[in-house]
Enzyme design. Structure first.
Site, PDB file in Angstrom:
ATOM      1  N   GLN A  88       0.957  -1.237   0.104  1.00 25.63           N
ATOM      2  CA  GLN A  88       0.063  -0.047   0.108  1.00 25.63           C
ATOM      3  C   GLN A  88       0.729   1.243  -0.062  1.00 25.63           C
ATOM      4  O   GLN A  88       1.549   1.725   1.161  1.00 25.63           O
ATOM      5  CB  GLN A  88      -0.952  -0.088   1.316  1.00 25.63           C
ATOM      6  CG  GLN A  88      -1.887   1.054   1.566  1.00 25.63           C
ATOM      7  CD  GLN A  88      -2.609   1.059   2.878  1.00 25.63           C
ATOM      8  OE1 GLN A  88      -2.159   0.307   3.740  1.00 25.63           O
ATOM      9  NE2 GLN A  88      -3.707   1.509   2.696  1.00 25.63           N
ATOM     10  N   GLY A  89       0.788   1.933  -1.044  1.00 30.15           N
ATOM     11  CA  GLY A  89       1.596   3.225  -1.273  1.00 30.15           C
ATOM     12  C   GLY A  89       0.829   4.365  -0.996  1.00 30.15           C
ATOM     13  O   GLY A  89       0.440   4.926  -1.823  1.00 30.15           O
ATOM     14  N   SER A 116       4.580  -0.875   3.695  1.00 34.50           N
ATOM     15  CA  SER A 116       4.769  -2.203   4.500  1.00 34.50           C
ATOM     16  C   SER A 116       5.214  -3.443   3.249  1.00 34.50           C
ATOM     17  O   SER A 116       4.333  -3.413   2.420  1.00 34.50           O
ATOM     18  CB  SER A 116       3.633  -2.796   5.060  1.00 34.50           C
ATOM     19  OG  SER A 116       3.415  -2.164   6.259  1.00 34.50           O
ATOM     20  N   GLU A 152     -10.033  -1.351   6.031  1.00 36.39           N
ATOM     21  CA  GLU A 152      -8.965  -1.704   6.945  1.00 36.39           C
ATOM     22  C   GLU A 152      -9.508  -1.422   8.430  1.00 36.39           C
ATOM     23  O   GLU A 152      -9.046  -1.967   9.237  1.00 36.39           O
ATOM     24  CB  GLU A 152      -8.083  -0.375   6.773  1.00 36.39           C
ATOM     25  CG  GLU A 152      -7.031  -0.412   5.832  1.00 36.39           C
ATOM     26  CD  GLU A 152      -5.971   0.669   5.952  1.00 36.39           C
ATOM     27  OE1 GLU A 152      -6.709   1.945   5.661  1.00 36.39           O
ATOM     28  OE2 GLU A 152      -4.737   0.491   6.152  1.00 36.39           O
ATOM     29  N   ASN A 167      -5.615   5.915  15.974  1.00 36.27           N
ATOM     30  CA  ASN A 167      -6.637   5.872  16.885  1.00 36.27           C
ATOM     31  C   ASN A 167      -7.256   7.333  17.316  1.00 36.27           C
ATOM     32  O   ASN A 167      -8.369   7.339  17.645  1.00 36.27           O
ATOM     33  CB  ASN A 167      -6.295   5.151  18.322  1.00 36.27           C
ATOM     34  CG  ASN A 167      -6.162   3.433  17.686  1.00 36.27           C
ATOM     35  OD1 ASN A 167      -6.356   3.288  16.851  1.00 36.27           O
ATOM     36  ND2 ASN A 167      -6.472   2.597  18.824  1.00 36.27           N
TER      37      ASN A 167
END
Ligand SMILES: Cc1cc2nc3c(=O)[nH]c(=O)nc-3n(C[C@H](O)[C@H](O)[C@H](O)COP(=O)(O)OP(=O)(O)OC[C@H]3O[C@@H](n4cnc5c(N)ncnc54)[C@H](O)[C@@H]3O)c2cc1C
Lengths: 338, 389
Positions: free
Chosen positions: B125-126, B160, B243, B372
């Protein structure tokens, strides 16, 4: 696996919610506590006419034969409305218990009049206070592994003042006799008591969720109306995050309370664990809701003149009744063998 | 309401349970966030795929089994209970996959989904950039249309497994004059595009799992645009809801971890009967919260199967699982006492230091997939209705 309620169940809860808006408004609750009367007659009558008082009773005595799963949302609505009538003690705990002991139909009259609301019953575990004892015609009392049904005339009541003025608590002084016993078999009486404990935990947990939801809703509304520094206090992240955490605690406790009610209805073999987990989470959620709702209101909520106090006090007492977070953890530890 | 599993669901669960226990590797592999571990984990994806167990909830034409959401949740439970290897293509199958189902053309779905399912193409994921983290809409990497290509320039970071991934799903600015959400597009970029330089960065746990990506006039086929030009933000929101909702972190992994925690407690109390009851209570709370997450998700899955949609409440879920993961691992470390800090390779490390590595990974949970703090803002504003300003 299908984790949703049926249309019927949802509609019934909705109807109760609407009825409570009318007959259990904050003004009515405040008037009730100020007048120091033992009941709110119009509320009790409406609960009776909608079938709530007999919801757990068999159809043969005029009841609705609802299961714990069926009425868990009703208990939640009662909490949301801050209902001071001892509906759980009467309808959820006492009537089914007497029914269990009604082998020779000797208690059918009492059950029928309890279902219609004409006679009122409350319940006490040995060594515990009894809620709503002054309005009750009969008390169910566990003592020495036996279950007694005692007419209120022969019981001496002593009022214990609860911080929640709408919660009428009493210590009871009474003499048992062979006439008062309705369950003679100690094994059966014990198992009835255990079952009553579980039902009470679920019903109390459901009311706690209702109370917590009400506290959150009132606070969400207030922080949008109250301005400081030229804007609503609710724009501040400190406030937002308190309320998001409260919403999260409620959101994750609620399915566990529903699941606990379902487990009782099914007599599922994980029911004890399910019930204690639900009660633990509901107690935590309502504790947090009490804390954050008071804080996000400021001083206004620290008065008897502002209605939040009704639910703050309900939350305070429900959180620990039938087992607070510490005793629930002990019970869960037992279930898991820890 | 019926919280029992029906016979199909049970049969499905039994099938994955026996397959996974017969087929999972017995030896411990290098972490999937190292280059050698990455390839071992890729081979495992192929094995899952060949048995139709890599994406059971997808349609069969893309390599799935068309299983129900409830069955998929049971699959996740069994998968993590078995201790099978981590899923190296998680970002592909749980984030881009569902986005392709909603936004991809038929050609794009046929082109990308089967190879994603088989692990032949592993995705990264960029999105994040050095100056655009929480404020993703401020991103600056540009992709300018030139004939049937886009020319990409800029920098991505914290990607990642981005150093080895075969493909990267990026959000880029296709209209350089635009600001914020407008003018963004969702572009799928091959990892071997000329002009793309990828530099691994070691994470807190020591694994070189992050990558910085430098794009220097990279030409990317315009067919790799997902959704319309300029619709990137809407497409990205589909990914973000995966997500936060049930896709990325199904309850299975936390249930398995909570069970292991309870086992660790049993062993610990036997050795040390004086262990503080406060630790037992933490174990109980972690166990109960894992169950609460499970039932919350069953309820949401039922709602989705009955035609509902998951909105901003998904942010509650992200908050909950990320905090639960930390609590589970923190209680284990407490129990391990001075052995808690031992990592893989230390002779006395419990289970090869997995509680500490799990803890370090859990610490990232409140940061990735939208921090969060941002999730709490979303809950407050979009679920509870508090004012933005
Ligand atoms: C393990 C891991 C894996 C990751 N993998 C990827 C990946 O594969 N691809 C990718 O694109 N990115 C990835 N990320 C990056 C991740 O998406 C970002 O870290 C995240 O969006 C936060 O951005 P930031 O780190 O720049 O923090 P910042 O946005 O700079 O935030 C710093 C702090 O400020 C707080 N903050 C910021 N804005 C607000 C606000 N409005 N209100 C309140 N608080 C605020 C944040 O909550 C945080 O505490 C990964 C991150 C981690 C830790």
């Amino acid at each position: 696996m299908k984790f949703s309620f049926e249309e019927e169940q949802l509609l019934f809860a909705e109807a109760i919610r609407e009825m409570l808006k009318k007959f259990c408004s904050p003004e009515i609750i405040n008037h009730f506590t100020e007048s120091d009367s033992a009941t709110i007659p119009e509320l009790w009558d409406s609960l009776s006419s909608m079938g709530v008082l007999g919801m757990a009773a068999p159809a043969t005595v005029g009841g609705l034969e609802m299961s714990d799963e069926d009425f868990v949302m009703i208990m939640e609505e009662l909490g949301r409305a801050g209902c001071p009538e001892p509906v759980m003690e009467h309808a959820v705990l006492s009537i089914p218990l007497i029914e269990e002991c009604n082998n020779e139909t000797q208690y059918t009259d009492i059950i029928e009049s309890a279902v219609s609301g004409g006679k009122r019953i409350s319940i006490g575990l040995e060594g515990h206070y009894v809620v709503g004892a002054d309005s009750a015609d009969y008390l169910l009392l566990f003592q020495d592994d036996l279950l007694h049904l005692v007419a209120s005339e022969s019981i001496e009541l002593q009022r214990q003042l609860s911080v929640d003025a709408s919660r009428r608590l009493f210590s009871v002084n009474w003499e048992s006799s062979s006439d008062t016993i309705i369950e003679h078999d100690p094994n059966k009486a014990r198992s009835l008591m255990e079952k009553t404990q579980l039902r009470a935990e679920v019903a109390t947990a459901a009311q706690s969720i209702g109370v917590a939801g009400r506290l959150l809703d009132m606070t969400v509304q207030y922080v949008q109306e109250r301005n400081q520094f030229g804007k609503p206090v609710g724009v501040n992240q400190a406030i937002k995050h308190h309320l998001a955490d409260t919403g999260k605690a409620i959101e994750f406790a609620r399915p566990m309370v529903y699941r606990a009610a379902w487990s009782l209805s099914e007599d599922d073999n994980e029911k004890e664990l399910a019930v204690h987990m639900g009660k633990l989470l509901a107690s935590k959620a309502v504790d947090l809701a009490c804390k954050t709702s008071l804080q996000c209101h400021g001083a206004i909520a620290y008065t008897l003149e502002y209605d939040l106090q009704i639910w703050l006090k309900k939350g305070l007492t429900l959180s620990s009744s039938w087992g607070d977070v510490y005793s629930q953890r002990e019970r869960i530890a037992d279930c898991l063998g820890l | 309401m019926d919280l029992f599993f029906d016979s199909d669901e049970k049969a499905f669960r039994d099938e994955i349970r026996s397959w996974i226990n017969e087929n999972k590797p017995n030896e411990r592999w290098a972490p999937m966030d190292t280059q050698s571990g990455f390839e071992q984990h890729r081979a495992w994806e192929r094995k899952l795929f060949e048995a139709k167990w890599s994406v059971p909830n997808w349609p069969s034409k893309y390599g799935g089994r068309d299983c129900s959401l409830i069955e998929w949740l049971l699959y996740e439970e069994e998968y993590y209970l078995s201790g099978a290897p981590g899923r190296v293509n998680t970002n592909g199958i749980t984030l881009l996959g569902p986005t392709l189902f909603s936004w991809g053309t038929e050609e794009q779905k046929d082109r990308f989904l089967p190879k994603m399912a088989s692990g032949d193409e592993i995705w990264a994921q960029g999105w994040s950039e050095p100056d655009s983290g929480s404020d993703l809409a401020s991103l600056k990497t540009t992709a300018i249309r030139d004939g049937d290509h886009y020319v990409v320039n800029g920098q991505k970071t914290w990607c990642s497994r981005g150093a080895w991934a075969d493909w990267i799903f990026c959000i880029v600015r296709t209209d350089p004059t635009s600001e914020r959400h407008a003018g963004l597009s969702y572009l799928l970029v091959p990892g071997d595009t000329p002009g793309l330089i990828r530099r691994p960065v070691s994470r807190l746990d020591g694994e070189p799992a992050f990558a910085e990506l430098f794009f220097d006039d990279c030409r990317v086929d315009a067919q790799n645009l997902l959704g319309d030009e300029g619709a990137g933000w809407s497409v990205a929101m589909a990914t973000a809801s995966s997500e936060r909702g049930l896709n990325l972190r199904a309850p299975g992994r936390f249930l398995a971890a909570a069970n292991r925690l309870v086992e660790l407690y049993r062993e610990t109390i036997e050795r040390n009967p004086l262990l503080s009851v406060a630790i037992r209570d933490q174990v109980i709370d972690a166990y109960v919260n894992a169950q609460a997450y499970r039932y919350q998700v069953f309820q949401k899955a039922t709602m989705l199967m009955e035609g509902g949609a998951l909105g901003a409440e998904a942010s509650y879920m992200k908050l909950f699982w990320s905090e639960l993961d930390i609590d589970i691992h923190a209680s284990a470390l407490r129990m391990l006492s001075e052995r808690g800090e031992l990592i893989e390779g230390a002779p006395d490390a419990e289970d090869n230091g997995s509680w500490m590595s799990g803890y370090l990974f859990a610490l990232a949970g409140p940061i990735y997939a939208g921090t969060n703090e941002i999730q709490r803002n979303i809950v407050a504003e979009r679920v509870l209705g508090l004012p933005r300003k």
